[in-house]
Design a protein around this motif. Sequence first.
Motif, PDB file in Angstrom:
ATOM      1  N   PRO A 129      58.730 -23.278  50.185  1.00 34.59           N
ATOM      2  CA  PRO A 129      58.304 -24.612  50.632  1.00 34.59           C
ATOM      3  C   PRO A 129      57.505 -25.318  49.540  1.00 34.59           C
ATOM      4  CG  PRO A 129      57.819 -22.936  52.301  1.00 34.59           C
ATOM      5  CD  PRO A 129      58.255 -22.206  51.075  1.00 34.59           C
ATOM      6  N   ARG A 130      57.729 -26.586  49.413  1.00 33.06           N
ATOM      7  CA  ARG A 130      57.020 -27.365  48.404  1.00 33.06           C
ATOM      8  C   ARG A 130      55.563 -27.543  48.811  1.00 33.06           C
ATOM      9  NH1 ARG A 130      55.574 -32.614  47.602  1.00 33.06           N
ATOM     10  NH2 ARG A 130      56.439 -33.167  49.645  1.00 33.06           N
ATOM     11  N   SER A 131      54.668 -27.296  47.886  1.00 23.50           N
ATOM     12  CA  SER A 131      53.248 -27.441  48.179  1.00 23.50           C
ATOM     13  C   SER A 131      52.876 -28.913  48.257  1.00 23.50           C
ATOM     14  CB  SER A 131      52.417 -26.756  47.103  1.00 23.50           C
ATOM     15  OG  SER A 131      52.707 -27.297  45.830  1.00 23.50           O
ATOM     16  N   LEU A 132      51.836 -29.201  49.016  1.00 23.03           N
ATOM     17  CA  LEU A 132      51.399 -30.586  49.174  1.00 23.03           C
ATOM     18  C   LEU A 132      50.741 -31.075  47.892  1.00 23.03           C
ATOM     19  CD1 LEU A 132      49.832 -30.417  52.751  1.00 23.03           C
ATOM     20  CD2 LEU A 132      52.071 -31.285  52.132  1.00 23.03           C
ATOM     21  N   SER A 133      50.946 -32.331  47.589  1.00 21.47           N
ATOM     22  CA  SER A 133      50.282 -32.933  46.443  1.00 21.47           C
ATOM     23  C   SER A 133      48.835 -33.255  46.796  1.00 21.47           C
ATOM     24  CB  SER A 133      51.018 -34.197  46.001  1.00 21.47           C
ATOM     25  OG  SER A 133      50.990 -35.169  47.041  1.00 21.47           O
ATOM     26  N   ALA A 134      48.043 -33.614  45.780  1.00 21.39           N
ATOM     27  CA  ALA A 134      46.631 -33.935  46.020  1.00 21.39           C
ATOM     28  C   ALA A 134      46.498 -35.147  46.933  1.00 21.39           C
ATOM     29  CB  ALA A 134      45.928 -34.186  44.685  1.00 21.39           C
ATOM     30  N   ARG A 135      47.365 -36.132  46.750  1.00 26.74           N
ATOM     31  CA  ARG A 135      47.305 -37.320  47.617  1.00 26.74           C
ATOM     32  C   ARG A 135      47.676 -36.967  49.052  1.00 26.74           C
ATOM     33  NH1 ARG A 135      50.503 -42.527  45.630  1.00 26.74           N
ATOM     34  NH2 ARG A 135      48.852 -42.325  44.046  1.00 26.74           N
ATOM     35  N   GLU A 136      48.680 -36.124  49.252  1.00 24.01           N
ATOM     36  CA  GLU A 136      49.067 -35.731  50.612  1.00 24.01           C
ATOM     37  C   GLU A 136      47.966 -34.917  51.287  1.00 24.01           C
ATOM     38  OE1 GLU A 136      53.936 -35.451  49.932  1.00 24.01           O
ATOM     39  OE2 GLU A 136      52.678 -33.659  49.829  1.00 24.01           O
ATOM     40  N   LYS A 137      47.274 -34.100  50.511  1.00 24.35           N
ATOM     41  CA  LYS A 137      46.165 -33.336  51.095  1.00 24.35           C
ATOM     42  C   LYS A 137      45.037 -34.258  51.544  1.00 24.35           C
ATOM     43  CE  LYS A 137      47.062 -29.091  48.505  1.00 24.35           C
ATOM     44  NZ  LYS A 137      46.550 -28.146  47.473  1.00 24.35           N
ATOM     45  N   THR A 181      45.333 -37.439  52.341  1.00 20.57           N
ATOM     46  CA  THR A 181      45.798 -38.253  53.462  1.00 20.57           C
ATOM     47  C   THR A 181      45.782 -37.476  54.776  1.00 20.57           C
ATOM     48  OG1 THR A 181      47.227 -39.480  51.928  1.00 20.57           O
ATOM     49  CG2 THR A 181      47.686 -39.710  54.283  1.00 20.57           C
ATOM     50  N   SER A 182      46.163 -36.213  54.709  1.00 18.13           N
ATOM     51  CA  SER A 182      46.195 -35.392  55.925  1.00 18.13           C
ATOM     52  C   SER A 182      44.810 -34.961  56.387  1.00 18.13           C
ATOM     53  CB  SER A 182      47.065 -34.157  55.696  1.00 18.13           C
ATOM     54  OG  SER A 182      46.513 -33.349  54.663  1.00 18.13           O
ATOM     55  N   GLY A 183      43.776 -35.215  55.573  1.00 17.56           N
ATOM     56  CA  GLY A 183      42.420 -34.816  55.967  1.00 17.56           C
ATOM     57  C   GLY A 183      42.156 -33.344  55.808  1.00 17.56           C
ATOM     58  N   LEU A 184      42.859 -32.713  54.882  1.00 13.35           N
ATOM     59  CA  LEU A 184      42.687 -31.275  54.695  1.00 13.35           C
ATOM     60  C   LEU A 184      41.296 -30.931  54.178  1.00 13.35           C
ATOM     61  CD1 LEU A 184      44.133 -28.502  54.777  1.00 13.35           C
ATOM     62  CD2 LEU A 184      44.850 -28.907  52.420  1.00 13.35           C
ATOM     63  N   TYR A 185      40.712 -31.822  53.390  1.00 14.27           N
ATOM     64  CA  TYR A 185      39.408 -31.558  52.796  1.00 14.27           C
ATOM     65  C   TYR A 185      38.245 -32.108  53.624  1.00 14.27           C
ATOM     66  CZ  TYR A 185      42.083 -30.385  48.627  1.00 14.27           C
ATOM     67  OH  TYR A 185      42.967 -29.818  47.747  1.00 14.27           O
ATOM     68  N   ASP A 186      38.558 -32.731  54.736  1.00 16.84           N
ATOM     69  CA  ASP A 186      37.487 -33.315  55.553  1.00 16.84           C
ATOM     70  C   ASP A 186      36.804 -32.240  56.393  1.00 16.84           C
ATOM     71  OD1 ASP A 186      38.276 -35.706  54.496  1.00 16.84           O
ATOM     72  OD2 ASP A 186      39.465 -36.315  56.250  1.00 16.84           O
ATOM     73  N   LEU A 187      35.489 -32.281  56.395  1.00 14.01           N
ATOM     74  CA  LEU A 187      34.712 -31.359  57.221  1.00 14.01           C
ATOM     75  C   LEU A 187      34.324 -32.075  58.516  1.00 14.01           C
ATOM     76  CD1 LEU A 187      32.324 -29.780  54.562  1.00 14.01           C
ATOM     77  CD2 LEU A 187      34.300 -28.713  55.641  1.00 14.01           C
ATOM     78  N   PRO A 188      34.724 -31.552  59.682  1.00 13.02           N
ATOM     79  CA  PRO A 188      34.341 -32.196  60.945  1.00 13.02           C
ATOM     80  C   PRO A 188      32.824 -32.265  61.093  1.00 13.02           C
ATOM     81  CG  PRO A 188      36.047 -30.533  61.300  1.00 13.02           C
ATOM     82  CD  PRO A 188      35.557 -30.362  59.894  1.00 13.02           C
ATOM     83  N   LYS A 189      32.328 -33.440  61.443  1.00  8.61           N
ATOM     84  CA  LYS A 189      30.871 -33.601  61.566  1.00  8.61           C
ATOM     85  C   LYS A 189      30.294 -32.757  62.692  1.00  8.61           C
ATOM     86  CE  LYS A 189      30.837 -38.285  59.666  1.00  8.61           C
ATOM     87  NZ  LYS A 189      30.452 -39.714  59.890  1.00  8.61           N
ATOM     88  N   ASP A 190      31.081 -32.540  63.748  1.00  6.71           N
ATOM     89  CA  ASP A 190      30.570 -31.740  64.865  1.00  6.71           C
ATOM     90  C   ASP A 190      30.379 -30.277  64.489  1.00  6.71           C
ATOM     91  OD1 ASP A 190      30.748 -34.061  66.280  1.00  6.71           O
ATOM     92  OD2 ASP A 190      32.687 -33.566  67.204  1.00  6.71           O
ATOM     93  N   GLU A 191      31.094 -29.811  63.449  1.00  2.53           N
ATOM     94  CA  GLU A 191      31.010 -28.405  63.068  1.00  2.53           C
ATOM     95  C   GLU A 191      30.111 -28.169  61.847  1.00  2.53           C
ATOM     96  OE1 GLU A 191      34.942 -26.970  62.499  1.00  2.53           O
ATOM     97  OE2 GLU A 191      35.626 -27.533  64.519  1.00  2.53           O
ATOM     98  N   CYS A 192      29.602 -29.229  61.258  1.00  2.00           N
ATOM     99  CA  CYS A 192      28.723 -29.085  60.086  1.00  2.00           C
ATOM    100  C   CYS A 192      27.292 -28.867  60.547  1.00  2.00           C
ATOM    101  CB  CYS A 192      28.833 -30.323  59.192  1.00  2.00           C
ATOM    102  SG  CYS A 192      30.450 -30.511  58.434  1.00  2.00           S
ATOM    103  N   LYS A 193      27.060 -27.727  61.146  1.00  2.00           N
ATOM    104  CA  LYS A 193      25.737 -27.345  61.620  1.00  2.00           C
ATOM    105  C   LYS A 193      25.242 -26.153  60.813  1.00  2.00           C
ATOM    106  CE  LYS A 193      26.050 -30.385  64.957  1.00  2.00           C
ATOM    107  NZ  LYS A 193      25.256 -31.634  64.953  1.00  2.00           N
ATOM    108  N   HIS A 194      23.973 -26.194  60.459  1.00  2.00           N
ATOM    109  CA  HIS A 194      23.410 -25.104  59.666  1.00  2.00           C
ATOM    110  C   HIS A 194      23.446 -23.789  60.428  1.00  2.00           C
ATOM    111  CE1 HIS A 194      20.249 -22.757  57.557  1.00  2.00           C
ATOM    112  NE2 HIS A 194      20.715 -23.394  56.499  1.00  2.00           N
ATOM    113  N   ALA A 195      23.257 -23.861  61.743  1.00  2.00           N
ATOM    114  CA  ALA A 195      23.280 -22.636  62.550  1.00  2.00           C
ATOM    115  C   ALA A 195      24.668 -22.003  62.558  1.00  2.00           C
ATOM    116  CB  ALA A 195      22.836 -22.953  63.978  1.00  2.00           C
TER     117      ALA A 195
END
Length: 243
Positions: free
Chosen positions: A72-80, A82-96
């Motif tokens: 399978p062809r790997s995703l490009s940097a732009r596709e990653k 766009t898909s939000g692969l690098y986004d960290l959900p704010k609800d889960e960004c807890k220190h605990a």
Amino acid sequence: MTDSPTPKAQHIAHTLLARAHSPDSAEQQFTERVKQKPLFLRPTSPSAADNRSRRRLHRLRKKEYFIRHQRPRSLSAREKRTSGLYDLPKDECKHAIFKGLHALWVGYMQEILDLKIEGKSGLVTPASHGAKLVSADFHGAEVEVVRSRCASRVGVKGIVARDSKFTFEVVTEKDEVKTIPKEHSVFRFKVPFPTSTPSESAEGQQSQQGPKPLVFELHGSQFENRATDRANKKFKWRNIDYL
């Protein structure tokens, strides 16, 4: 008056063989080589349209074969992005939440440095453990910026949620996600000695009589590599520009 039957016309090949051979030999050769020999007929030549359709069908089948067998062809940097692969959900960004990841990272580093219970371990030196430290993964490490050319970064402390090529994304105790560039920054992290209770080792709670944790400083300018790339990379000694 009856009509006599019309004599059957003799085959031209039989006539020609009879001129060159005896009657018996001519009959035998005519039977074996002419009468019983299979006749191979050449098929009608295809038209230009048939050739084009056949070539097109061949290309399609070849393309389907390679698509079916290739990876399978790997995703490009732009596709990653766009898909939000690098986004960290704010609800889960807890220190605990990331404390559990930090506990796993502490055990991982203790195994790399060959640390044993109650501090009964070998000497940690750059020659023996330097290559392991620079190749380690820092997802889950609790780092603190101790020196930087940007004064506002000094003192920022948190657990590493993402270790990219040029930055550390840390989750602070106030549940804030901060992106700290590695360039021109020095990070400090600690590795406590293992204790008899895993919970104390995970939280870094050491008794007053116990050994002090190991303290390391990481120069970000010399550490601009992805975690996956550092595993197989050979590092060389370089001069360090102190900040």
